[in-house]
Design an enzyme around this catalytic site. Sequence first.
Site, short mmCIF file in Angstrom:
data_model
loop_
_atom_site.label_atom_id
_atom_site.label_comp_id
_atom_site.label_asym_id
_atom_site.label_seq_id
_atom_site.Cartn_x
_atom_site.Cartn_y
_atom_site.Cartn_z
CB SER A 260 1.51 47.99 21.69
OG SER A 260 2.34 49.14 21.73
CE1 TYR B 224 5.26 45.27 24.97
CE2 TYR B 224 5.35 47.04 23.36
CZ TYR B 224 4.76 46.45 24.45
OH TYR B 224 3.65 47.02 25.04
#
Length: 249
Positions: free
Chosen positions: A141, A154
């Site tokens: 990401s 995350y």
Amino acid sequence: MKFLNQVVIVTGASNGIGRSIAEHYLKEGAKVVFADIDEAASMEIINASNYSENAAFIKTDVRQEQDIIQLMEKTQQQFGEIDILINNAGKALFKSIYELTLDEWEDVLHTNLRSVFLCSREAAKIMKQNENGGSIVNMSSTRAYMSEPNTESYSASKGGIMAITHALANSLANDQIAVNSIAPGWIETKHYEDLRAIDHEQHLSKRVGKPADIARACLFLTNRDNNFITGTNLTVDGGMTVKMIYEED
């Protein structure tokens, strides 16, 4: 159909980006394993596909080592080999660091990062038997190198994915297994039509991303003609991470 009869495993294939990845490989002639915990959603996709005869569902909780081992064994038993692994399964948690529990932290890390290690380890044991090796793509990401508040678990998992990618590329090179990662930016998976003009215009591409953008990136990286590409990360974010953003009056 460059992926004709190649065997592809997609984790987290029942929705969003994973669904689009699985569907794109099916259209390109691949045999695709939907590795997910949501059997109903996966089977609905498979049954509605024009390529359902080339699709299979194997229930897999990527947090569980034994599930992953069984996933690879069952795939090999059904299709004979594994050519491509897309480590897409993941979850996000936005929660204050003052309230984030250790169990919540570990759940995100186990789902997003530890699963990449386990799936890659087990798939590589089978891939290395192939004449042409194989290809692994890990879903990182842009949050691996930029963040918002309250995204510690995350962001840490996605940064780890980017790092384990180049480590795996080195470790698996002699077995002709290419390993790369993709760092998606804003990919809208549910309500694209509800996005505002500013949502699109802030991107250099002038639009928010779609799951198909990531699926096409997977097809590119796993194409055997592109096996000179390994150990790298491909950012697919409409140009957002190369912008310099200042507050203006």
